[in-house]
Design a protein around this motif. Structure first.
Motif, PDB file in Angstrom:
ATOM      1  N   HIS A 152       0.841  -1.197   0.000  1.00 31.54           N
ATOM      2  CA  HIS A 152       0.000   0.000   0.000  1.00 31.54           C
ATOM      3  C   HIS A 152       0.877   1.248   0.000  1.00 31.54           C
ATOM      4  CE1 HIS A 152       0.474   1.646   4.083  1.00 31.54           C
ATOM      5  NE2 HIS A 152       0.648   0.377   4.484  1.00 31.54           N
ATOM      6  N   PHE A 169       0.882  -1.932   7.866  1.00 35.70           N
ATOM      7  CA  PHE A 169      -0.133  -2.755   7.204  1.00 35.70           C
ATOM      8  C   PHE A 169      -1.413  -1.950   7.104  1.00 35.70           C
ATOM      9  CE2 PHE A 169       2.852  -5.737   9.013  1.00 35.70           C
ATOM     10  CZ  PHE A 169       3.031  -6.658   7.986  1.00 35.70           C
ATOM     11  N   GLY A 171      -5.344  -2.017   4.799  1.00 32.66           N
ATOM     12  CA  GLY A 171      -6.226  -2.695   3.856  1.00 32.66           C
ATOM     13  C   GLY A 171      -7.654  -2.686   4.321  1.00 32.66           C
ATOM     14  N   GLN A 175      -8.000  -8.412   3.953  1.00 30.27           N
ATOM     15  CA  GLN A 175      -6.559  -8.613   3.875  1.00 30.27           C
ATOM     16  C   GLN A 175      -5.842  -7.293   4.134  1.00 30.27           C
ATOM     17  OE1 GLN A 175      -5.270 -10.302   0.165  1.00 30.27           O
ATOM     18  NE2 GLN A 175      -3.426 -11.191   1.057  1.00 30.27           N
ATOM     19  N   TRP A 177      -2.452  -5.178   3.523  1.00 29.97           N
ATOM     20  CA  TRP A 177      -1.296  -5.125   2.623  1.00 29.97           C
ATOM     21  C   TRP A 177      -0.125  -4.422   3.332  1.00 29.97           C
ATOM     22  CZ3 TRP A 177      -2.154  -8.062  -1.432  1.00 29.97           C
ATOM     23  CH2 TRP A 177      -3.473  -8.250  -1.858  1.00 29.97           C
ATOM     24  N   SER A 188       4.941 -10.147   3.127  1.00 34.36           N
ATOM     25  CA  SER A 188       3.687 -10.401   2.423  1.00 34.36           C
ATOM     26  C   SER A 188       2.513  -9.902   3.249  1.00 34.36           C
ATOM     27  CB  SER A 188       3.535 -11.893   2.137  1.00 34.36           C
ATOM     28  OG  SER A 188       3.552 -12.631   3.348  1.00 34.36           O
ATOM     29  N   SER A 189       1.354  -9.939   2.652  1.00 39.38           N
ATOM     30  CA  SER A 189       0.144  -9.485   3.329  1.00 39.38           C
ATOM     31  C   SER A 189      -0.260 -10.476   4.411  1.00 39.38           C
ATOM     32  CB  SER A 189      -0.981  -9.326   2.300  1.00 39.38           C
ATOM     33  OG  SER A 189      -1.259 -10.586   1.693  1.00 39.38           O
TER      34      SER A 189
END
Length: 855
Positions: A152, A169, A171, A175, A177, A188-189
């Protein structure tokens, strides 16, 4: 002793509650948050992070837009850029460019991305339009498949509009991102903890503050067009993470930061590149929970509320500054060493508020204390010493009448006579200068202005030797103000008014204490004051002088030890006298001898202030002169009973013998009767002269010439010297003026000359030498007589003392002549010296001060 209740006290509770109230008021104004942001920006600006060497930016800048054309560019152009970077050996390529709409060139871009293998694409959370809900805006489907990762691109703006960090993080509810920087690092997410949340809710987690390396352009940046059109550059891009994004002002991707503010914002791609650099070096800063800052503030508040009331006012500032420095030190240590941002503004506000609040409460207490002290000072007794310039003239006249007993006076107010005796209006001198005495013979006049009235005061003083002294004393009196009256302005502040009033009251109290202290110092007696244990707490200067003890060592010294050290005695011992004074509360009077001087010490108990105990006031009187007078009185009685009585008895016996046989009066009997009568007269004359010498004061002094005094004395003794054929040789021609009593000085010189003639053999010579030595007039009388034994020289001037050699030689004296001489010389502040050896004659030298030593 009861303590007055104060409605305002600096206690932990009152100070703590006041600090808490002020803290809550500051919190409502969002002041702590502003302070926290300012501190964070200051530290980050003072020590920027070191940029990672593995980060490079390819900028879509204004130059590139000019060369490549309007934005958006064809996606095959981006594919060409990926190819160039792939050829240069770039490890990871991160695009901060949104590719949300499909394009015919997506296949070309997808193949380029797949060929490189590590291309990161951004995802953006925003509603497609104003009518739709928030959703995730992904790149085109082909690009998502080819991308090595999705991150993101959101940067968080704080409440003041400054970008300082981001959520790692971000989202929707399905999930989370990772940020572009984390995606570039292989993160990773992950699944969010979003149970029960609707799908359109934005979920963010793990906020971190990014320590920037600097402002715009700090990281290595290369124009997009230059990289695209130039050959591959492995030395620039090899093994590095390349961030591709817009920096051109027209594209609008700009962020204000602590390094730039609103004047030089940086682009989003630069912010993400800085985030990657800090993440790789483990420099991302974690924000401490909000409760930690509140807990630190509470601890600071409690600590200062407990400590400040127990501290002296001078240390309050030091304590508050120390608390602030400690908090700042903790803040900087956690931020730089542990990468934890602890909001400390709440805690810093406490010391800033504690100082004025504690000072204000102490000021309120001081104000109340000053009021109470003013009331107590107003009720306390004091010694009134009003200024002479403020006393009524009628009162001054009464005081002058009581003090000087003037023969006449006149007091006038303007032209009206207030009081008069033996002085009239016609005798007032013309042109009197206000405030200055004018002396006209035995009359003294002064003119004084009091308010709107002009007063004239005149005194007729006794026309004797005291007149000059009284007139000198009057000139020293300050009866008028030296200048215009100064109006005291009352301070407008309440506390200042109290302080001014206490200042005035304290000055009055200090004047009273100084008055008492000087009174004690000028007392003819020594004063010692002790506490309830007999320890000396006060002594005046006489004690220091008589006992030879320095004043600092007297304080705290037991009275018994002082007395035992200078006059040890067994009956009664000093400790018994002192202890009985304290225990029985009875006065004692005891003789005391210090360094061959006689004293009388009187012990009296007195109640100590604010106590049920008693101390001692010891009054020590020097009675050495009284004892000496008593001794002289006894000697005089012995002398009269023997020397005076003996010739009188002989005269009476001889008279009775003549009365029994008046027809046979022998000439020798008459001569003997004459000698006895002359001896009695001589004794009486000696007593009279010695008494006059002892009572001589400077008020009876006048100007006299020393050489003339010596000549008169020589003429008085010349007949006695002529009978023994002794010439009196006078040397000296200089006129030496003295201030003294010429009659007694002449009598003293006659006594010396008489002794010189009496103790010199017939035919010898007596010399008189008058001369000046410095500021003294000197007279030396030398003879060729029998001299004086060395053992008798120390007692030569003692009264009633006769020399053994003279008595054995048949020369009878009273022992008062030389005593008279020494008394007269000392009254004139002079000195007398004797030089003599048996068989070689004697020499007497007088030294008297000259009246005008500068002439």
């Amino acid at each position: 002793m009861t303590r007055d209740w104060l409605p305002i006290k600096t206690t932990p509770w009152t100070l703590g509650l006041a600090l808490l109230l002020m803290f809550l008021l500051a919190e409502t104004a969002a002041l702590p948050q502003r302070v926290d942001y300012w501190l964070l920006d200051s530290v980050m600006f003072a020590s920027p992070a070191v940029a990672s060497p593995d980060v490079v930016i390819v900028a879509i800048d204004d130059l590139s837009l000019a060369q490549q054309g309007r934005w958006p560019w064809p996606r095959r152009t981006h594919a060409a850029l990926i190819g160039k970077l792939h050829q240069a050996g770039a490890e990871t390529i991160v695009f901060d460019v949104l590719f949300t709409e499909p394009s015919p060139d997506d296949a070309v871009l997808s193949r380029a991305m797949q060929a490189h293998g590590r291309v990161i694409m951004p995802v953006h959370m925003s509603p497609p339009n104003s009518r739709l809900l928030l959703s995730e805006q992904f790149p085109a489907s082909d690009l998502i498949t080819a991308a090595a990762g999705i991150g993101h691109a959101h940067v968080e703006l704080d409440h003041d509009g400054i970008a300082r960090g981001l959520y790692l993080f971000n989202g929707m509810t399905r999930q989370l991102w990772p940020a572009l920087a984390l995606a570039a690092s292989g993160v990773s997410s992950r699944q969010p903890d979003s149970q029960g949340l609707p799908p359109f809710v934005n979920v963010r987690d793990d906020y971190r503050i990014v320590p920037l390396a600097g402002g715009a352009g700090t990281l290595p940046t290369y124009p997009y067009s230059d990289v695209l059109n130039a050959p591959p550059a492995p030395d620039v891009f090899g093994g590095k993470t390349v961030f591709v994004g817009a920096t051109a002002a027209g594209l609008g991707d700009i962020l204000p930061t602590p390094f730039s503010g609103l004047s030089r914002p940086i682009s989003g791609v630069e912010f993400h590149a800085n985030t990657f650099s800090a993440y790789q070096q483990r420099l991302l800063i974690t924000a401490a929970p909000a409760w930690v800052g509140i807990a630190l503030a509470i601890i600071t508040l409690v600590a200062l509320a407990v400590l400040l009331p127990r501290m002296r006012p001078a240390r309050t500032l030091f304590a508050c500054v120390t608390a602030g420095i400690t908090i700042l030190g903790l803040y900087i240590a956690m931020l730089t060493a542990l990468q934890v941002w602890l909001p400390v503004a709440h805690a810093l506000i406490i010391p800033l508020l504690a100082l004025p609040i504690a000072s204000g409460m102490r000021l309120a207490m001081t104000n109340q204390f000053l009021n109470r002290q003013l009331d107590e000072l107003a009720r306390a007794p004091r010694v009134a010493l009003p200024e002479l310039s403020k006393r009524p003239l009628t009162q001054l006249l009464e005081h002058f009448q009581a003090l000087f007993q003037p023969q006449g006076w006149l007091l006038m107010e303007n032209s009206n006579i207030v009081s008069t005796r033996n002085l009239g209006r016609a005798e007032v001198p013309d042109d009197l200068e206000p405030g200055l005495w004018r002396n006209d013979g035995n009359q003294s006049w002064i003119q004084l202005n009091r308010g709107n009235s002009c007063y004239t005061l005149g005194l007729t003083l006794p026309n004797d030797l005291s007149r000059d002294a009284i007139q000198r004393y009057l000139r020293r009196l300050k009866l008028s103000t030296s200048g215009p009256a100064i109006k005291m302005l009352r301070p407008s502040e309440n506390i200042s008014a109290r302080i001014e009033r206490v200042k005035v009251a304290t000055e009055r109290l200090n004047h009273m204490q100084e008055f008492i202290r000087r009174s004690f110092e000028r007392m003819p007696d020594g004063i010692i004051v002790t506490d309830e244990l007999g320890i000396i707490r006060f002594a005046n200067g006489h004690i220091e002088e008589w006992f030879g003890e320095p004043m600092p060592s007297l304080g705290g010294l037991p009275l018994t030890r002082l007395l035992e050290g200078h006059d040890p005695r067994e009956t009664p011992p000093w400790h018994e006298t002192v202890s009985e004074t304290l225990t029985l509360l009875q006065s004692r009077t005891v003789d005391l001898k210090i360094r061959e001087k006689d004293f009388l010490i009187h012990f009296a108990p007195f109640a100590l202030p604010d106590s049920v105990q008693y101390g001692i006031i010891a009054n020590i009187s020097d009675i050495s002169e009284l004892r000496e007078q008593q001794r002289q009185h006894r000697e005089a009685i012995d002398f009269i009973s023997h020397d005076v009585r003996s010739p009188l008895v002989s005269q009476l016996a001889l008279i009775e013998q003549l009365k029994r046989d008046p027809t046979h009066i022998d000439q020798s009997q008459l001569e003997q009767l004459g000698r006895l009568a002359r001896r009695s007269y001589h004794l009486a004359e000696e007593f009279v002269q010695l008494a006059r010498a002892e009572q001589l004061t400077e008020t009876l002094f006048y100007e006299c010439e020393f050489l003339a005094i010596v000549e008169n004395a020589r003429d008085s003794v010349s007949e006695q010297a002529l009978e023994k054929h002794i010439p009196l040789q006078l040397q000296g021609t200089e006129d030496l003026w003295l201030r003294g009593n010429a009659e007694l000085l002449e009598r003293a010189v006659i006594n010396l000359l008489t002794n010189a003639v009496q103790y010199s053999p017939a035919g010898s010579a007596v010399s008189l030498q008058v001369f000046r030595a410095g500021h003294q007039a000197c007279l030396t009388i030398a003879d060729d007589g029998c001299g004086i034994d060395p053992d008798e020289l120390p007692h030569l001037f003692d009264r009633y003392r006769r020399q053994k050699s003279s008595e054995l030689a048949g020369i009878h004296g009273t022992g008062l002549g030389l005593s008279f001489v020494k008394t007269v010389v000392e009254k004139h502040r002079g000195e007398i010296y004797v030089a003599s050896s048996p068989g070689e004659g004697s020499s007497f030298t007088l030294k008297l001060p000259i009246a005008d030593p500068m002439s």
